[in-house]
Structures are given as structure tokens and as C-alpha cells.
Design a protein around this motif. Structure first.
Motif, PDB file in Angstrom:
ATOM      1  N   PHE A 113       0.828  -1.203   0.000  1.00  0.00           N
ATOM      2  CA  PHE A 113       0.000   0.000   0.000  1.00  0.00           C
ATOM      3  C   PHE A 113       0.863   1.253   0.000  1.00  0.00           C
ATOM      4  O   PHE A 113       0.680   2.153  -0.828  1.00  0.00           O
ATOM      5  CB  PHE A 113      -0.924  -0.001   1.228  1.00  0.00           C
ATOM      6  N   GLY A 116       3.059   1.555  -3.250  1.00  0.00           N
ATOM      7  CA  GLY A 116       2.180   1.750  -4.405  1.00  0.00           C
ATOM      8  C   GLY A 116       1.605   3.154  -4.427  1.00  0.00           C
ATOM      9  O   GLY A 116       1.630   3.840  -5.459  1.00  0.00           O
ATOM     10  N   ALA A 117       1.101   3.615  -3.262  1.00  0.00           N
ATOM     11  CA  ALA A 117       0.492   4.940  -3.210  1.00  0.00           C
ATOM     12  C   ALA A 117       1.539   6.021  -3.441  1.00  0.00           C
ATOM     13  O   ALA A 117       1.307   6.969  -4.201  1.00  0.00           O
ATOM     14  CB  ALA A 117      -0.203   5.147  -1.864  1.00  0.00           C
ATOM     15  N   ILE A 140       6.615   0.112  -9.390  1.00  0.00           N
ATOM     16  CA  ILE A 140       5.470  -0.450  -8.659  1.00  0.00           C
ATOM     17  C   ILE A 140       5.296  -1.920  -9.027  1.00  0.00           C
ATOM     18  O   ILE A 140       5.129  -2.794  -8.155  1.00  0.00           O
ATOM     19  CB  ILE A 140       4.165   0.310  -8.993  1.00  0.00           C
ATOM     20  N   ASN A 144       5.928  -5.009  -6.389  1.00  0.00           N
ATOM     21  CA  ASN A 144       4.817  -5.863  -5.992  1.00  0.00           C
ATOM     22  C   ASN A 144       5.062  -7.319  -6.322  1.00  0.00           C
ATOM     23  O   ASN A 144       4.835  -8.211  -5.491  1.00  0.00           O
ATOM     24  CB  ASN A 144       3.547  -5.419  -6.704  1.00  0.00           C
TER      25      ASN A 144
ATOM     26  N   THR B   4       0.159   5.048   8.051  1.00  0.00           N
ATOM     27  CA  THR B   4       0.397   5.245   6.625  1.00  0.00           C
ATOM     28  C   THR B   4       0.008   6.632   6.168  1.00  0.00           C
ATOM     29  O   THR B   4       0.807   7.389   5.641  1.00  0.00           O
ATOM     30  CB  THR B   4      -0.453   4.253   5.821  1.00  0.00           C
ATOM     31  N   SER B  26      -3.753   8.345  -5.438  1.00  0.00           N
ATOM     32  CA  SER B  26      -2.669   7.502  -4.937  1.00  0.00           C
ATOM     33  C   SER B  26      -3.208   6.466  -3.950  1.00  0.00           C
ATOM     34  O   SER B  26      -2.831   5.292  -3.985  1.00  0.00           O
ATOM     35  CB  SER B  26      -1.607   8.332  -4.234  1.00  0.00           C
ATOM     36  N   GLY B  30      -3.146   2.394  -4.153  1.00  0.00           N
ATOM     37  CA  GLY B  30      -2.651   1.559  -3.057  1.00  0.00           C
ATOM     38  C   GLY B  30      -3.664   0.497  -2.674  1.00  0.00           C
ATOM     39  O   GLY B  30      -3.343  -0.686  -2.529  1.00  0.00           O
ATOM     40  N   THR B  31      -4.931   0.927  -2.540  1.00  0.00           N
ATOM     41  CA  THR B  31      -5.994  -0.007  -2.166  1.00  0.00           C
ATOM     42  C   THR B  31      -6.143  -1.114  -3.208  1.00  0.00           C
ATOM     43  O   THR B  31      -6.234  -2.301  -2.870  1.00  0.00           O
ATOM     44  CB  THR B  31      -7.330   0.754  -2.042  1.00  0.00           C
TER      45      THR B  31
END
Lengths: 399, 399
Positions: A113, A116-117, A140, A144, B4, B26, B30-31
């Protein structure tokens, strides 16, 4: 594969068949794909790389772009993204592994998370996006894939290394096909597109006046095509910027050194767009129904106006040719002096008192395009100086 | 994951921190990544999909874009490309298998070359590229992976099916996160960007005249900012076209139906760019050193000019607001009548004979901006008609 080429040729519409650059590009991609497929096709190679050969194919398909600069930029982005993502992924996976138990999966989720964010956010920052958008995406992806694979397969070091190796093979094939077989350079395209803009605007200026003074014998279509040359200049900002972005990635080749002043090209492009906007107003002004309809009125201003317009067009062509051939043009000061002189003659010839004697609206209309013409002269003077600066920076040769 | 959000917030520069749309994007990425990682993290899911979960992750990373339309367009492209490439790949692999022996590898090589070159060529055709560029790339990728895997693993039907399934899972997660959690619509952005252009040009016109007639009390920076509003309009063509491309993919939502006339928005954008080019000439003209320096001369034309400028700005704001709120503005004919009336007043007030009595250059300079102003009125009249047409097509509500 003799049949291949012929099949492709006969399938293509004849009009675009002659765009050999595009055809060459397709054949280059085909060649690169066949080369990378050898990793599967040849047994001895397949034994070395195994299923990872997939990553090499993926790299070729995704990285191979039309121009050498674009291919290099994408390839290096992919390389940097993979190394960073893989490295951080291995680190994070090791960290999560230390926690162990069900905490491991949760730690992995949190890492996924956060990274990635954060990387997605960075892709939205214009300055970063311009250079590293694709790299961030690959970061990313690799991060992952590495971290989640770490959950299932503890040999992630090997996994990351093997993938990087095969991506390297794919990249090498791309570089080979893109830079060594009939390369297409973004720098060449930017260079000649800037030079051609001078000609387009020159044609438009001449076309406007030819139409206005009725000295045209061509077909309607041809006039319109000549007149509308400047519109493509007006909308060229984003295309120029993309070309400059890729040109910066391109290594020394042909006439361009390592530090060719691409920024100067963009500045000249900007100035050309301003001139195109003025040309646009000039065309509107000359085509306006408010212009005098009587021919004799027009004839009274014809000579000085046409002299000015043809000097402008001539100067623009000279500047364009100077860039095209990378040869110094006349010194900027000389060009400016010449333009100033003709401007003075124009302003003497068309005095306001003379305009006053025209009808009310007629006077305003004629005064207006004379004024626009003078403003354009100022802009061409600035252009001449900028081209001179470019010549100094890029070491244009003397006559 | 309380930590976070706070970490991200404190890391971001305060200026951009408030752009919540980007931050939301973003967090959405992430989610989505965490969701798709569940395929690895949850044992029961992993048993179902195995290593193919990789393709789901890849889909999410590659397909998730800032706006809903872009995500949909990329996702559908990926889907179509995968199905076509997979289908043709299986067919070609079966065909090559029939040949058998060393001929199989050669046949595979030929197929790879032909399909790779043909699809790459199609990516260079502008009309195709605009909609299916990404799909063609995925087609090449899938076709190649399927056909070469066929050489090593004869169960390519299963392979193709499993990959398609996992790509479908990835796509579904993207759609969920992109369309259902705080969606960002390209159509909204195009709509409000077109509306805001009217305001920008209106501000620039007012700013030019305020500066000219010396009725400004603001700081320099503020004036420049107001004056330069139109430059962003001039360079907006490519941005508008990208937004329209994605807006066409977006389903019914909010105030926009399925067949919202996006082409009309592009036409209005084109007309606004023409008006911006005229504004550019107007600013140049008003800031030119050829303008009369004496204040009394300027004051003699101040009243009718300012009346015209403020009517223009006011009309533009009204049209912009009409689009913004999707409410009908005054009928185009009424606006045109009002503009014509003020234009006539202006042309009476500033007669050429009056200009003739000014100094030679001064007369030309003043006549020139009056003429430009009149040309701009013509353009605004066209705009008013186009906005009226848009209102009819998109069913703007009445007052």
C-alpha cells in the motif's frame, strides 16, 4: 521470408506505402521479436533462461518505440525501475519474513500500500512525470511482484536476478534494432520540424497578400493549403516538447553533439508560435469583410506592402535554411537593419493622413494590417537574434 | 494502517498537499494493489490461481489511470488485445504444431514476424492509434507469449484461458476502485476546462485595456497573471483532445448522458483558441511602443473602447457560466444584436478622419486595436451561436 515483405506491400494502401520510415519501423519490430523469440525457439538458449524468457519478450514489445530516443528513454526507465523496485522488494520481503507468521502477510500488505500509493503520487508530479513516468510504473510492478512472490518462493534473490537478466537481453535487442538498423532520431525530426516552420509561415504571409491583392492564379485548394501552413505551427507545442524530451536521451550521432542546445530549439519554437498567432490575425484582417472592396484603394498600398511581405518571407526562409543546413545566416544585426529600413519606407508610404482620406472603415482596416505587419517585423527581428544565438551554441559553420 | 496516511501527509510539500484529487488517486491505487495482492496473500485464493496471479497484478499496475475514462479505455483495450492475440496465437500455434519437426520453429518465427510487423504498422496509423494503440501492443505481447509457449508447453488453451481469467480479475478490481471510489471523470474535467477558458479570455481582455488606459492599481505580478490567462488557452488543443478521447469511454454519470456531444466541446475549444490568438495580437498591439504616449490621446478613445471591452468580457463570462451550470444563456441572436449595437457605436466614435488628425503612427496604432476589437466581436458572435447549439444538443435547462 521473401513472401512476407511482398505480402505486406500488397496489403498496404498505396498512398501510405511510400512512407518508408513507418514501414521500416514495423519490419524492425518484427525482426526484434523474432530475435527475442529465439530464447524459446533455440533449445540451448531455452535451457539457460527457461520461463523467464517471457520477460525478454515483454521488454521488447513494450520498450520498442518509433524513435531511438523514445526507445532509450523507455528502456533506461524500465531498467532503473526494475532495479529499484527489485532491490526494495527484496529488502521489504526479507523484513516481512523476519516478522513471520500471519504478521508477514499483513506487513506485505502494508508495504504494498505505502510504496504503491507513494509511487503513484510521484507519477502525478509534472516534473517527475516528464522523465520517469514509465520508470515509476515499472517500479510499482516489480516491487509488488517481488514482494508477493517472496511469500510463496523463498528464493527471491534468484528470481529478481533472473528477471533482470532477461529484461537486459530484451533491452539489448531493442537497442540493437532501434539504434543500429536505420535509426529514426527524434533529434533529426525536431531539427527539421523547427526549420520547416519558418517556411510554412513564410508561405502563409505571402499567400495572404497574394490573395488580398488578387495576384493569384492557382486553384482554391492550393491557396488554402498555403494559407493554412501556420495553423500546424500554432498547435505544435506539445509535439515539440515530446521530441525535445526524447532528443535529450539520444547519444551523439550525425551532426548533433552530446550537448546540442535543444532548449534553444524550444525557445525558437515558442517565438515561431507567437509569429504564427500574428499571422493568424493578419489573415483574419486581410480576409475581413471590412477591408475596402475597391481595387484602386488596394492598389495604392500594394507596392510597399508587398515589398515588406516579401522581405519578411525571404528573411524567414533564410533563417529556416540556416537552421536546416546548420550554416550561419547573415548576422542578426544586418537582418534587423534591413527590416528596419523597409519598415520605415512602409510607414512613410502609408501615412495616417492618407488613410484618413479613405472611407472611415476602409482606413481602419488598412491601418490595421499595416500595423500587424510592423508587429510581425519586430517578432522576426527577435527570431533572427535567437537563431544567431543557436548558431553560436551549436557551432553552425560559416558560409 | 493509521500510520500510513499520516506518514504520507507529512512527507508531502504543503503546497501540493491540498490537491486532494491526486492524493485520493494515490490511495486508490494503493488499495487496488492490496486487493489484488490478496490473490497471493490468502492461501485459498492462491490455490485457485497460482502463479497466474502475477497477471492480475500486472493488469492493475498498468491499467489504473488517473481518470475513470482512461482506466476503462486501457482496460477494454487490454481485454480486446488479449482475447484477439490469445485466440490468434492458439490458432497459429496449432498450425505450426501440424507442421512439426524443425519446421515448427521456423513457422513460429515467420508468424511472429508477420503479426508483429503488421500490428506495429497499425500502431502508426493516427486514427487507429488514437483508440487502440494500447490494445495493439497487448495483442503483439499476448500473441507472442502464447505462440512461443506453445512450443514448450502443449497445454496452451489452458494457459491462455487462465491468463485471461486473471487479467479479468485485475480489470474488475481497477474498475471497482476507479469508478466506484471517488471517481475522477475526464468528462467533468473537459466540461469545466472549456467553461473556465471563457473566463480566462474575459480577464485577459479586461486586463489589456486596464493596463492600456492606466486604470490599474494592482501589483505587477497580478496584472501579468490576469493578462496571461489566454496563453494557457492557446496551448490547450492536445489536452482537450485527450480529455475528449477518454470522456467518450465514460458511461452515463452525473449530469452527462450517454451521447453527450463531446465533439461540440472540441469545436468550441477550437473557436476559443482562435479568440485567444486574437487576444494575443490585441495585447501585443496595446503594449506596442508604437501606441501614442500622450495620455490625452488615449482618453479620447477610452470610453467607447472600454464599453466594448467590458461588453465582450461580460458576454464571454455569461457564455462560460451557461456551460458551467448547463443552463441556457440568452438566445444567440440577442447577444449578437447587443454586440452589433456596441460595435456600431464604437465605429462611429472612432472615425478614420479623427484618427487622421492624430499623429501618423499614433493613428495607425489606435486604428489597429479598434479593428482587432471588432474582429474579436465577430468571433464572440460565432462562439455564442456554438454555445447555443451545444445547449440544444445537451439539453441545457432554461432559466
Amino acid at each position: 521470408p521473401k513472401i512476407t515483405k511482398r505480402t505486406i506491400f500488397s496489403l498496404l494502401p498505396s498512398k501510405i506505402m511510400y512512407d518508408t520510415r513507418q514501414l521500416t519501423h514495423s519490419l524492425k519490430v518484427g525482426t526484434a521479436l523474432v530475435l527475442v523469440s529465439l530464447l524459446y525457439l533455440v533449445d540451448s538458449l531455452y535451457e539457460q533462461v527457461g520461463e523467464n524468457a517471457m520477460w525478454a519478450i515483454m521488454t521488447v514489445v513494450v520498450v520498442f518505440e518509433f524513435s531511438a530516443g523514445a526507445t532509450l528513454s523507455k528502456g533506461l526507465n524500465r531498467g532503473i525501475g526494475t532495479i529499484l523496485g527489485g532491490g526494495l522488494g527484496v529488502l521489504a520481503a526479507t523484513l516481512a519474513d523476519q516478522i513471520g507468521g500471519s504478521g508477514e502477510a499483513i506487513a506485505v500488505g502494508i508495504f504494498v500500500f505505502i510504496f504503491g500509493a507513494a509511487a503513484s503520487y510521484s507519477r502525478l508530479i509534472p516534473a517527475f512525470k516528464n522523465f520517469f513516468d514509465y520508470g515509476a510504473m515499472i517500479f510499482i510492478l516489480t516491487f509488488n511482484l517481488v514482494i508477493v512472490s517472496g511469500l510463496r518462493d523463498k528464493k527471491i534473490f534468484d528470481l529478481a536476478r533472473d528477471r533482470l537478466l532477461t529484461i537486459g537481453i530484451g533491452f539489448a535487442i531493442c537497442i540493437f534494432a532501434s539504434l543500429l538498423i536505420f535509426p529514426v532520431w527524434s533529434s533529426d525530426e525536431l531539427h527539421s520540424s523547427i526549420a520547416s516552420k519558418f517556411h510554412k509561415i513564410a508561405c502563409s504571409i505571402e499567400g495572404c497578400f497574394d490573395e488580398y491583392f488578387g495576384s493569384v492564379n492557382e486553384k482554391d485548394n492550393q491557396i488554402t493549403a498555403r494559407l493554412d501552413g501556420f495553423t500546424s505551427v500554432l498547435d505544435s507545442k506539445s509535439k515539440d516538447e515530446i521530441l525535445a524530451k526524447f532528443a535529450r536521451w539520444e547519444p551523439w550521432h550525425g551532426k548533433f553533439g552530446f550537448y546540442h542546445p535543444w532548449d534553444k530549439y524550444l525557445q525558437i519554437g515558442e517565438q515561431l508560435r507567437e509569429l504564427a498567432a500574428s499571422t493568424f490575425s493578419l489573415r483574419d484582417c486581410l480576409q475581413s469583410p471590412r477591408q475596402p472592396s475597391s481595387k484602386s484603394l488596394k492598389l495604392s498600398v500594394k507596392e510597399p506592402c508587398e515589398a515588406m511581405a516579401s522581405l519578411l518571407a525571404c528573411t524567414l526562409r533564410e533563417l529556416g535554411q540556416s537552421i536546416e543546413n546548420m550554416k550561419e545566416s547573415k548576422p542578426g544585426a544586418l537582418i534587423v537593419a534591413q527590416l528596419q529600413k523597409t519598415k520605415l519606407e512602409l510607414s512613410v508610404a502609408i501615412s495616417a493622413s492618407k488613410l484618413g482620406s479613405l472611407g472611415k472603415d476602409d482606413g481602419i482596416a488598412v491601418a490595421s494590417f499595416v500595423f500587424l505587419l510592423m508587429e510581425m517585423v519586430d517578432k522576426v527581428e527577435v527570431l533572427a537574434k535567437k537563431v544567431e544565438q543557436l548558431g553560436d551554441l551549436a557551432n553552425f559553420t560559416c558560409h
